[in-house]
Design a protein around this motif. Structure first.
Motif, PDB file in Angstrom:
ATOM      1  N   SER A 177       0.838  -1.147  -0.053  1.00  0.00           N
ATOM      2  CA  SER A 177      -0.161  -0.046  -0.115  1.00  0.00           C
ATOM      3  C   SER A 177       0.920   1.352  -0.014  1.00  0.00           C
ATOM      4  CB  SER A 177      -1.034  -0.068   1.265  1.00  0.00           C
ATOM      5  OG  SER A 177      -1.727  -1.203   1.155  1.00  0.00           O
ATOM      6  N   PRO A 178       0.349   2.290  -0.694  1.00  0.00           N
ATOM      7  CA  PRO A 178       1.207   3.550  -0.718  1.00  0.00           C
ATOM      8  C   PRO A 178       1.202   3.921   0.949  1.00  0.00           C
ATOM      9  CG  PRO A 178      -0.423   3.622  -2.400  1.00  0.00           C
ATOM     10  CD  PRO A 178      -0.704   2.499  -1.517  1.00  0.00           C
ATOM     11  N   GLY A 179       2.603   4.873   1.174  1.00  0.00           N
ATOM     12  CA  GLY A 179       2.533   5.109   2.817  1.00  0.00           C
ATOM     13  C   GLY A 179       3.366   4.499   3.367  1.00  0.00           C
ATOM     14  N   PRO A 180       3.243   4.491   4.647  1.00  0.00           N
ATOM     15  CA  PRO A 180       4.150   3.884   5.613  1.00  0.00           C
ATOM     16  C   PRO A 180       4.020   2.452   5.672  1.00  0.00           C
ATOM     17  CG  PRO A 180       3.276   5.606   6.799  1.00  0.00           C
ATOM     18  CD  PRO A 180       2.524   5.378   5.408  1.00  0.00           C
ATOM     19  N   SER A 181       5.267   1.515   5.690  1.00  0.00           N
ATOM     20  CA  SER A 181       4.919   0.182   5.548  1.00  0.00           C
ATOM     21  C   SER A 181       5.903  -0.675   6.904  1.00  0.00           C
ATOM     22  CB  SER A 181       5.650  -0.354   4.399  1.00  0.00           C
ATOM     23  OG  SER A 181       5.773  -1.960   4.418  1.00  0.00           O
ATOM     24  N   PHE A 182       6.987  -0.033   7.048  1.00  0.00           N
ATOM     25  CA  PHE A 182       7.793  -0.440   8.329  1.00  0.00           C
ATOM     26  C   PHE A 182       8.276   0.807   8.968  1.00  0.00           C
ATOM     27  CE2 PHE A 182       7.838  -4.311   6.021  1.00  0.00           C
ATOM     28  CZ  PHE A 182       8.376  -5.261   6.919  1.00  0.00           C
ATOM     29  N   ALA A 183       8.239   0.523  10.176  1.00  0.00           N
ATOM     30  CA  ALA A 183       8.717   1.880  11.031  1.00  0.00           C
ATOM     31  C   ALA A 183      10.308   2.019  11.150  1.00  0.00           C
ATOM     32  CB  ALA A 183       8.164   1.587  12.456  1.00  0.00           C
ATOM     33  N   SER A 184      10.507   3.415  11.458  1.00  0.00           N
ATOM     34  CA  SER A 184      12.010   3.603  11.821  1.00  0.00           C
ATOM     35  C   SER A 184      12.329   2.834  13.097  1.00  0.00           C
ATOM     36  CB  SER A 184      12.172   5.091  12.197  1.00  0.00           C
ATOM     37  OG  SER A 184      11.186   5.542  13.292  1.00  0.00           O
ATOM     38  N   ALA A 185      13.414   2.493  13.236  1.00  0.00           N
ATOM     39  CA  ALA A 185      13.742   1.574  14.215  1.00  0.00           C
ATOM     40  C   ALA A 185      15.110   2.092  15.088  1.00  0.00           C
ATOM     41  CB  ALA A 185      14.111  -0.016  14.059  1.00  0.00           C
ATOM     42  N   ASP A 186      15.048   2.630  16.066  1.00  0.00           N
ATOM     43  CA  ASP A 186      16.169   3.362  17.054  1.00  0.00           C
ATOM     44  C   ASP A 186      16.662   2.740  18.224  1.00  0.00           C
ATOM     45  OD1 ASP A 186      15.995   5.295  14.829  1.00  0.00           O
ATOM     46  OD2 ASP A 186      14.900   6.673  16.063  1.00  0.00           O
ATOM     47  N   LEU A 187      17.832   2.797  18.698  1.00  0.00           N
ATOM     48  CA  LEU A 187      18.190   2.337  19.887  1.00  0.00           C
ATOM     49  C   LEU A 187      18.482   3.256  20.746  1.00  0.00           C
ATOM     50  CD1 LEU A 187      19.449   0.715  17.197  1.00  0.00           C
ATOM     51  CD2 LEU A 187      20.168  -0.661  19.129  1.00  0.00           C
ATOM     52  N   PHE A 188      18.463   3.273  22.180  1.00  0.00           N
ATOM     53  CA  PHE A 188      18.985   3.772  23.308  1.00  0.00           C
ATOM     54  C   PHE A 188      19.375   3.319  24.268  1.00  0.00           C
ATOM     55  CE2 PHE A 188      14.341   3.355  24.206  1.00  0.00           C
ATOM     56  CZ  PHE A 188      14.222   3.303  25.601  1.00  0.00           C
ATOM     57  N   ARG A 189      20.177   3.874  25.007  1.00  0.00           N
ATOM     58  CA  ARG A 189      20.916   3.440  26.428  1.00  0.00           C
ATOM     59  C   ARG A 189      21.089   4.665  27.270  1.00  0.00           C
ATOM     60  NH1 ARG A 189      25.450  -0.169  27.645  1.00  0.00           N
ATOM     61  NH2 ARG A 189      25.664  -0.719  25.537  1.00  0.00           N
ATOM     62  N   VAL A 190      20.280   4.293  28.613  1.00  0.00           N
ATOM     63  CA  VAL A 190      20.270   5.446  29.487  1.00  0.00           C
ATOM     64  C   VAL A 190      21.163   4.802  30.565  1.00  0.00           C
ATOM     65  CG1 VAL A 190      19.046   6.507  31.155  1.00  0.00           C
ATOM     66  CG2 VAL A 190      18.049   6.368  28.865  1.00  0.00           C
ATOM     67  N   THR A 191      22.061   5.875  31.289  1.00  0.00           N
ATOM     68  CA  THR A 191      22.943   5.282  32.378  1.00  0.00           C
ATOM     69  C   THR A 191      22.728   6.128  33.387  1.00  0.00           C
ATOM     70  OG1 THR A 191      24.706   4.267  30.775  1.00  0.00           O
ATOM     71  CG2 THR A 191      25.550   4.765  32.955  1.00  0.00           C
ATOM     72  N   PHE A 192      22.304   5.647  34.349  1.00  0.00           N
ATOM     73  CA  PHE A 192      22.256   6.446  35.717  1.00  0.00           C
ATOM     74  C   PHE A 192      23.379   6.003  36.742  1.00  0.00           C
ATOM     75  CE2 PHE A 192      17.639   5.930  34.263  1.00  0.00           C
ATOM     76  CZ  PHE A 192      17.541   7.240  34.304  1.00  0.00           C
ATOM     77  N   LYS A 193      24.025   7.087  37.241  1.00  0.00           N
ATOM     78  CA  LYS A 193      24.851   6.915  38.245  1.00  0.00           C
ATOM     79  C   LYS A 193      24.322   7.648  39.745  1.00  0.00           C
ATOM     80  CE  LYS A 193      29.763   7.771  39.059  1.00  0.00           C
ATOM     81  NZ  LYS A 193      29.891   6.422  39.503  1.00  0.00           N
ATOM     82  N   GLY A 194      24.400   6.702  40.585  1.00  0.00           N
ATOM     83  CA  GLY A 194      23.984   7.005  41.999  1.00  0.00           C
ATOM     84  C   GLY A 194      25.309   7.007  42.995  1.00  0.00           C
ATOM     85  N   ARG A 195      24.963   6.541  44.311  1.00  0.00           N
ATOM     86  CA  ARG A 195      26.002   6.514  45.121  1.00  0.00           C
ATOM     87  C   ARG A 195      25.835   5.021  45.780  1.00  0.00           C
ATOM     88  NH1 ARG A 195      26.057  10.912  47.568  1.00  0.00           N
ATOM     89  NH2 ARG A 195      24.580  10.356  49.430  1.00  0.00           N
ATOM     90  N   GLY A 196      26.652   4.061  45.862  1.00  0.00           N
ATOM     91  CA  GLY A 196      26.634   2.951  46.286  1.00  0.00           C
ATOM     92  C   GLY A 196      26.979   2.669  47.589  1.00  0.00           C
ATOM     93  N   GLY A 197      26.822   1.709  48.337  1.00  0.00           N
ATOM     94  CA  GLY A 197      26.852   1.584  49.677  1.00  0.00           C
ATOM     95  C   GLY A 197      26.343   0.448  50.193  1.00  0.00           C
ATOM     96  N   HIS A 198      26.535  -0.040  51.624  1.00  0.00           N
ATOM     97  CA  HIS A 198      25.937  -0.968  52.371  1.00  0.00           C
ATOM     98  C   HIS A 198      24.376  -1.139  52.193  1.00  0.00           C
ATOM     99  CE1 HIS A 198      25.471  -4.421  55.077  1.00  0.00           C
ATOM    100  NE2 HIS A 198      26.856  -4.388  55.132  1.00  0.00           N
ATOM    101  N   GLY A 199      23.860  -2.374  51.897  1.00  0.00           N
ATOM    102  CA  GLY A 199      22.599  -2.797  51.996  1.00  0.00           C
ATOM    103  C   GLY A 199      21.645  -2.351  53.260  1.00  0.00           C
TER     104      GLY A 199
END
Length: 391
Positions: A177-199
């Motif tokens: 069909s005319p128009g969209p057939s397959f979607a764009s496909a992107d990747l992402f990575r998110v890195t969070f940094k906190g502060r570790g320690g004793h549970g």
């Protein structure tokens, strides 16, 4: 619009077509490792007397020179397999390579294009133009089309056409069909940094697990609350790695996911919102966030003229009941890279048949095709090229 000799040739070579597909299926090669497949295609083209050149590191660009002057139409078939264990062990042509199989139908695409080339080559003196054959590697990692374009695949091409076998459609049906057939496909990575320690002392820490979990729960509102409901979009978190031990507060968390949509504005908006949400969630807990957004394949948008030409060819070749109305998919396809260079379209050919157990999803270990659909795909390739050059 269609050529009787093409239809006759495809039928004559249907058994050969099946054998080609089965050989390719039994010897799968994953992205950028398609050396034997490349050689297999080259040897076949040698027998037909069709000129070609290998691309680096794998892949083939071939050309059938027509007997009359005219335009150039490109036909694309991808070749790579997946790192999936074949579960159809009882098939006589099951994969011989452990952990690898053609679980998406690229073996069928290659075989169909080979037989289409054979049929077109037999009428080359009648062709008012040229047919370029793109045997593409590395579609599964969304790199092969870009590589072929860089190596001249689309130079001088006026129109481009591709096919994908589709197990979710009834065998031998055609969708384009005319128009969209397959979607764009992107990747992402998110890195969070906190502060570790004793549970046992969370008050002295910034728990990256809590931060990441909050992000996962909240980021879905990017789609549900910031995008027009009539603009389809998918934001999926597929992986989260956090923590090192049961009694240690996690200092770092890494989230990976994918974004799928059809419109550039939606794509831009989601990328911006991912950064915004990550920063704001991190700020609530006193953590920091780093977002890496990688744009993968673009959306496959079928040009109206080309898509309607596919429909006309399908009706004349297979009858009006061959046309199937398949909705656009959120799957990605690097065929979009060719459409940046020239107008064209991408068709789906149904291969699902419950009686033959071929309705398994693509990328599944039990994926297989109704091989009757091979002739439909091969003829559609060849008849489209003929029809376009004669328009």
């Amino acid at each position: 619009m269609i050529h009787a000799k093409i239809k006759e040739a495809i039928q004559i070579y249907s058994e050969e077509l099946t054998q080609l597909r089965r050989q390719l299926h039994s010897e799968p090669e994953v992205s950028w490792e398609e050396f034997k497949t490349t050689q297999f295609v080259c040897e076949y083209l040698d027998k037909l007397g069709i000129s070609y050149r290998k691309t680096e590191p794998t892949g083939v660009i071939a050309e059938i020179q027509g007997g009359k002057l005219g335009k150039t139409v490109a036909l694309r078939g991808d070749m790579d397999a997946l790192q999936v264990e074949e579960l159809n062990k009882d098939l006589p042509y099951a994969s011989k390579e452990e952990g690898k199989m053609h679980a998406c139908g690229h073996d069928a695409h290659t075989a169909m294009l080979m037989i289409a080339a054979k049929a077109l080559n037999e009428i080359k003196e009648e062709l008012p133009g040229n047919v370029r054959l793109l045997f593409q590697p590395a579609e599964e990692v969304a790199e092969g089309a870009k590589a072929l374009v860089k190596q001249g695949a689309m130079e001088g091409v006026d129109n481009v056409f591709g096919i994908h076998i589709w197990s979710q459609m009834p065998a031998n049906k055609v969708a384009c069909s005319p128009g969209p057939s397959f979607a764009s496909a992107d990747l992402f990575r998110v890195t969070f940094k906190g502060r570790g320690g004793h549970g046992a002392m969370p008050h002295a820490c910034i728990d990256a697990a809590v931060v990441a979990s909050s992000f996962v729960m909240n980021v879905q509102t990017v789609v549900s609350r910031t995008i027009d409901a009539q603009q389809p979009a998918v934001l999926t978190i597929g992986k989260m790695v956090v923590g090192t031990r049961f009694n240690i507060i996690a200092e770092n968390a890494v989230i990976e996911g994918t974004v799928r949509c059809f419109h550039p504005e939606t794509r831009d908006h989601i990328e911006t919102q991912l950064q915004h949400y990550a920063d704001q969630v991190a700020a609530i807990y006193g953590a920091t966030a780093k977002v890496e957004y990688t744009r993968g394949t673009q959306a496959v948008i079928n040009e109206e003229y080309s898509a309607k030409l596919v429909q006309k060819v399908a009706v004349e070749s297979f009858g009006s009941d061959a046309i199937y109305n398949e909705k656009p998919t959120m799957g990605g396809e690097d065929f979009s890279e060719y459409l940046v260079q020239a107008p064209g379209s991408f068709a789906l050919v149904g291969s699902g048949n419950p009686e033959k157990d071929t309705e398994w999803a693509h990328h599944h270990g039990k994926f297989n095709i109704d091989e009757d659909a091979l002739a439909t795909g091969a003829e559609l390739y060849a008849q489209y090229a003929w029809a376009y050059l004669n328009e």
